[in-house]
Every structure is written in C-alpha cells, then in structure tokens.
Design a protein around this motif. Structure first.
Motif, PDB file in Angstrom:
ATOM      1  N   MET A  59      16.303  90.477  85.201  1.00 48.80           N
ATOM      2  CA  MET A  59      16.208  90.820  86.773  1.00 48.80           C
ATOM      3  C   MET A  59      16.997  90.126  87.993  1.00 48.80           C
ATOM      4  O   MET A  59      17.458  90.532  88.798  1.00 48.80           O
ATOM      5  N   LYS A  60      16.801  88.560  87.621  1.00 48.06           N
ATOM      6  CA  LYS A  60      17.683  87.863  88.272  1.00 48.06           C
ATOM      7  C   LYS A  60      19.035  88.049  88.243  1.00 48.06           C
ATOM      8  O   LYS A  60      19.925  88.205  89.218  1.00 48.06           O
ATOM      9  N   GLY A  61      19.481  88.379  87.117  1.00 53.15           N
ATOM     10  CA  GLY A  61      20.897  88.871  86.688  1.00 53.15           C
ATOM     11  C   GLY A  61      21.400  90.287  87.551  1.00 53.15           C
ATOM     12  O   GLY A  61      22.545  90.442  87.615  1.00 53.15           O
ATOM     13  N   LEU A  62      20.257  91.161  87.802  1.00 53.38           N
ATOM     14  CA  LEU A  62      20.485  92.183  88.561  1.00 53.38           C
ATOM     15  C   LEU A  62      20.653  92.030  90.177  1.00 53.38           C
ATOM     16  O   LEU A  62      20.805  92.919  90.700  1.00 53.38           O
ATOM     17  N   GLY A  63      20.297  90.756  90.386  1.00 52.54           N
ATOM     18  CA  GLY A  63      20.260  90.571  91.948  1.00 52.54           C
ATOM     19  C   GLY A  63      19.158  90.357  92.775  1.00 52.54           C
ATOM     20  O   GLY A  63      18.851  90.249  93.768  1.00 52.54           O
ATOM     21  N   TYR A  64      17.709  90.628  91.832  1.00 54.98           N
ATOM     22  CA  TYR A  64      16.441  90.442  92.431  1.00 54.98           C
ATOM     23  C   TYR A  64      16.356  89.034  92.726  1.00 54.98           C
ATOM     24  O   TYR A  64      16.501  88.161  92.057  1.00 54.98           O
ATOM     25  N   LYS A  65      15.639  88.989  93.711  1.00 54.55           N
ATOM     26  CA  LYS A  65      15.085  87.496  94.428  1.00 54.55           C
ATOM     27  C   LYS A  65      13.751  87.319  93.563  1.00 54.55           C
ATOM     28  O   LYS A  65      13.054  88.526  93.248  1.00 54.55           O
ATOM     29  N   TYR A  66      13.081  86.034  93.551  1.00 50.35           N
ATOM     30  CA  TYR A  66      12.151  85.903  92.642  1.00 50.35           C
ATOM     31  C   TYR A  66      10.872  86.754  93.447  1.00 50.35           C
ATOM     32  O   TYR A  66       9.985  87.212  92.771  1.00 50.35           O
ATOM     33  N   LYS A  67      10.896  86.373  94.834  1.00 48.26           N
ATOM     34  CA  LYS A  67       9.886  87.320  95.628  1.00 48.26           C
ATOM     35  C   LYS A  67       9.694  88.592  95.564  1.00 48.26           C
ATOM     36  O   LYS A  67       8.728  89.266  95.505  1.00 48.26           O
ATOM     37  N   GLN A  68      10.940  89.369  95.125  1.00 48.40           N
ATOM     38  CA  GLN A  68      10.660  90.727  94.965  1.00 48.40           C
ATOM     39  C   GLN A  68      10.254  90.946  93.427  1.00 48.40           C
ATOM     40  O   GLN A  68       9.570  91.946  93.215  1.00 48.40           O
ATOM     41  N   ILE A  69      10.623  90.213  92.558  1.00 48.29           N
ATOM     42  CA  ILE A  69      10.138  90.495  91.156  1.00 48.29           C
ATOM     43  C   ILE A  69       8.442  90.138  91.038  1.00 48.29           C
ATOM     44  O   ILE A  69       7.839  90.915  90.704  1.00 48.29           O
ATOM     45  N   LYS A  70       8.260  89.189  91.949  1.00 50.41           N
ATOM     46  CA  LYS A  70       6.755  88.864  92.360  1.00 50.41           C
ATOM     47  C   LYS A  70       5.909  90.047  92.702  1.00 50.41           C
ATOM     48  O   LYS A  70       4.934  90.362  92.259  1.00 50.41           O
ATOM     49  N   LYS A  71       6.580  90.537  93.698  1.00 48.77           N
ATOM     50  CA  LYS A  71       5.928  91.861  94.300  1.00 48.77           C
ATOM     51  C   LYS A  71       5.931  92.930  93.667  1.00 48.77           C
ATOM     52  O   LYS A  71       4.825  93.593  93.334  1.00 48.77           O
ATOM     53  N   ALA A  72       6.811  93.318  92.675  1.00 47.17           N
ATOM     54  CA  ALA A  72       6.883  94.276  91.569  1.00 47.17           C
ATOM     55  C   ALA A  72       5.791  94.002  90.838  1.00 47.17           C
ATOM     56  O   ALA A  72       5.254  95.092  90.200  1.00 47.17           O
ATOM     57  N   MET A  73       5.777  92.948  90.261  1.00 44.23           N
ATOM     58  CA  MET A  73       5.001  92.399  89.358  1.00 44.23           C
ATOM     59  C   MET A  73       3.555  92.708  89.731  1.00 44.23           C
ATOM     60  O   MET A  73       2.489  93.234  88.979  1.00 44.23           O
TER      61      MET A  73
END
Length: 469
Positions: A59-73
């Motif tokens: 997901m980082k490779g697709l341009g997601y910030k960690y806070k966006q990943i955390k929010k989706a999770m």
C-alpha cells in the motif's frame, strides 16, 4: 492548509494497482496463510495478522500514507464489534444451556425416542426447525447441535456424518429464516427485498434439501443396527444422575425462540435466555452461584470418565469465543486493506467484460464467493464484497437483484462452515468437536445447493429479468 485540502492532496497521490500488482498483493496473503497452515500448522489468527501487516509495504508503494492505511484497517476491524458481542453472548448461552439441563434433556429424551435408522434425517429436520425459529446457525449448533452429536455417538453413527446432518439443518434455517442476519444482509447489498429474496431461494434450496434428506435417510439405514448399549446406558445414567431432566430445563430455549420470533434483537434475546438458564441452574439444578458464573465464563467441565460425556459436554463459556473474535479482527483488517486498494475489483475487471451468459456469470460468482470467504474469513465480508463486485455485471445482463442475493446465500452463507479458517468454520468445528476436513464430505446441502444454482444459470430457469422497455 485546511483538512479537506490536505486529504485531497494525499488521496490524489494514490495509484490504482495494475493487474500484476493486485495479483502480487493477493498472492502474498494467500501464500502466507497457505504455507503457515500446510507447512507449519500455525494458528490461522497469527497468519491473518502477518498477512495484514505484509500488505502495508504494497500500500505504501501505491502512495498510501500510514495514517490512511491505519484508518482503512481500523474502519474494517470495527465491523467485528457487533458480531463479536454476539459471539461472546453465544458462548455464555451454550454454557447456560448445558448447566441448566437444557442440552442434557434434549440428549436424554432424544436417545430414548429417536429411531436409529432415521436418526440422521431426524437430526437434519430438527436442527432445521430450530434454526428457522431462531434465525441463527451458531445458536442452533450450540444447543440442538451438541445434543444431536451426543445422540449420534451413542447410536454408533460416525461423528463426521452426524455433524454433516447438523450443519446442513443449522445452515438451512440460517439461510431461509427472515430472522437471520445473513438472510437480511444478502438482499440489502444487492438492492433487493427480503421476502422476494427468500422466495427466490426456494428454487435452489428445496431441491437440494430434499436430495440431502434422501441421502441422510439412506446412510441412516447403514447404521440402524449399530447401537453401543453400554455407552448409551452410561450416558443416560450420567445425565439423569447429574441433572434434573424434564420440562423445566427446556424453559431457556423456549424463551430464546419466543424472543427471536417476536423479532427481538439477537444480543438481548441471547442474554435474557442465558440469564434464565443460569436461574434454572441455580434454583432447579441446585448448582451454586459461583459455579454457575464460572461455567458462563469458562464453560462446562465434565470429568465423568465417560468419553461421550467428557468430549461433548465440555463446551461453552465466554472465553471459548476469544480466539474466534481475534480471527474476526484480523480477517476483517486484511479484507479492509484489500478492499481499500481495489485489488479484487482490479482482478475481476480483467475478465468481467468476457462474461456474456448467465451460466458463466453464476459460476464466476460462486468462485468469487469462496475466494472472498477464504480471504476475509467472514460470511459478512464475503457477502458485502461479492454483492458490490458482481452487481454491475448482473445488471448488465438484465438480471434482477434476487438472482445475485440467491447465489450469495447458496455459496457464502453455507460455505462459511466449509473453510477451516473462517469464523463459521472454526466455530462449527470447535462446537461440534469434529475437524472441518472430516465433516465437509457430509455437508450435502452446502455442496448440492451451488450445483443447483449453477444448473439454473446454465439453463436460464428461474433467472428473473427486468422487463424490457
């Protein structure tokens, strides 16, 4: 910079995955789970957690910030809260149903009254009626299911076959009852209506149920003469010596069925039935208050020395559901990340335009059903994802929403018990005491119904369409 502007810029840098990238993401999760189970025999919970973490670099490779990943999770994992509370309630209920004498009464009088030759078909029908009444496969497995397993063992029927009959009955009711959450979920995600959905399911469910009943009847005659008299005598003696049997112990299950039929929400219904069961245990079975509370928390512990008793009555309790809740959390977290990145949409888009016939559409939908079950570990995740992904294709072929919602139930609802690492698979195997791989060949309703659905897709029978303008 205001928050909306900042969010826009962050989202604007996110790329959609290519087909190869999406395949790598999904393949990584599948390889981790498959290798862990097949090679290292690791618990599915830790494998789901590792798979979820392994997606973060993608997901980082697709341009997601960690806070966006955390929010989706977290957003996806939060969906486990309500079913998690239901699970804890069901665990408490199973303990209450045992210590109150409800399950022992069903076992005792079932042994006394059920003909060995017709035991399997009786178990199928009995569990079907209970599940239709309460709208819950898990509630049925934890009460009537445990009783039928004990009766089957005493009659000499292999546990895997008995489990197949119990599961077929329990999931028939869960699939067809208007009180069931999955029965309400399927038409909701496809844009249909509840009773249109239920009536449309009769086309696939009734033929599959009749065929299943005939098979169980035939198998039952193979074990009709095999009765372990010593085991039966030991079991019935233990039940009659340990519990006061009769009508009073049946009060908790009557309360549960009454509340659910009156459309009470499942959590308060299960809680009230558990409280009634605890009161029956204290006032009628003469168990101490501290012992009753211990059973509600950690389950019933039988140390009778009788195999059938010790293996089947040691069930229930709030703590028995904690591993399953952990699976829900990590499975939904994994599914949430895959949904956020659009991995499944990208994979399906690669062949969606090639689907031009109802037969191929139903086949693909069934495959997607089992795939999303395996990926997300949850019937709810599978139903929502598959309804979202496949709905545009059904509409393109002019098919009404009840066609899609029917396939959701034919595959996802019943298929949950067939995949070992789903919540339904773990709950079913743990509650009945039979490994998933052992009972799968005998879950005839779950195996036959998708084939009937595929037959209708190929022939076009019962496939309702929008009126041509």
């Amino acid at each position: 910079m205001n928050r909306k502007r900042r969010d826009f810029l962050e989202n604007n840098h996110i790329k959609k995955p290519s087909f190869i990238y999406a395949l790598l993401m999904l393949g990584s999760a599948v390889i981790i789970v498959a290798t862990g189970i097949l090679v290292f025999e690791a618990p599915i919970q830790i494998l789901m957690f590792i798979s979820m973490v392994a997606l973060i670099p993608f997901m980082k490779g697709l341009g997601y910030k960690y806070k966006q990943i955390k929010k989706a999770m977290i957003s996806s994992m939060s969906k486990a809260l309500h079913p998690g509370i239901i699970l804890l309630s069901v665990g408490i209920l199973i303990g209450a149903m045992i210590i109150s004498g409800t399950v022992p009464t069903l076992i005792y009088y079932g042994i006394k009254s059920i003909s060995p030759q017709f035991f399997l078909v009786t178990a199928l029908v009995f569990c079907s009626l209970v599940s239709l009444a309460i709208g819950s496969s898990w509630g049925t497995l934890g009460t009537a299911g445990i009783a039928m397993m004990a009766i089957g063992m005493s009659l000499g029927v292999p546990p895997a076959i008995t489990a197949g009959a119990v599961i077929s009955g329990a999931y028939f009711g869960d699939k067809m009852s208007p009180l069931s959450d999955t029965t309400n979920l399927a038409p909701t995600v496809t844009g249909g209506t509840l009773f249109t959905h239920i009536k449309h399911m009769l086309w696939t469910t009734v033929p599959a149920y009749v065929i299943s009943a005939l098979i169980f009847t035939f198998i039952g005659f193979q074990y009709g003469g095999v009765v372990d008299a010593e085991s039966v005598s030991a079991l019935t003696a233990y039940l009659s010596d340990t519990f006061h049997l009769g009508l009073v112990p049946l009060i908790p299950i009557v309360v549960l069925i009454t509340l659910l039929v009156r459309k009470w929400p499942p959590i308060p219904s299960i809680f009230i039935a558990s409280v009634v069961g605890a009161l029956v245990a204290i006032l009628y079975q003469h168990f101490g208050i501290s012992n009753t509370l211990r059973v509600l928390y950690s389950g019933y512990k039988a140390e009778s020395g009788i195999e059938v008793v010790d293996s089947l009555l040691q069930r229930g309790g709030l703590t028995s559901m904690l591993e399953l809740i952990a699976l829900f959390l990590f499975a939904l977290g994994l599914g949430g990340l895959l949904a956020e990145t659009g991995v499944l949409e990208r994979l399906i888009a690669s062949f969606a335009d090639k689907i031009q016939h109802t037969g191929s559409l139903i086949l693909v939908t069934i495959i997607v059903s089992y795939s999303t079950l395996a990926i997300g570990g949850s019937i709810y995740f599978s139903s929502v994802m598959r309804g979202t992904l496949m709905k545009p294709i059904f509409e393109r072929l002019n098919l009404r929403p009840e066609n899609l919602s029917r396939v959701i139930e034919d595959a996802s609802t019943q298929g949950g018990a067939l995949i070992p690492w789903t919540g339904s698979g773990i709950f079913t195997a743990t509650t009945l005491g039979v490994p998933t791989g052992a009972y799968i060949p005998f879950c005839f309703l779950a195996l036959i119904t998708p084939l009937v659905s595929l037959f209708y897709g190929i022939t076009g029978l019962s496939m309702t369409r929008y009126e041509e303008s």
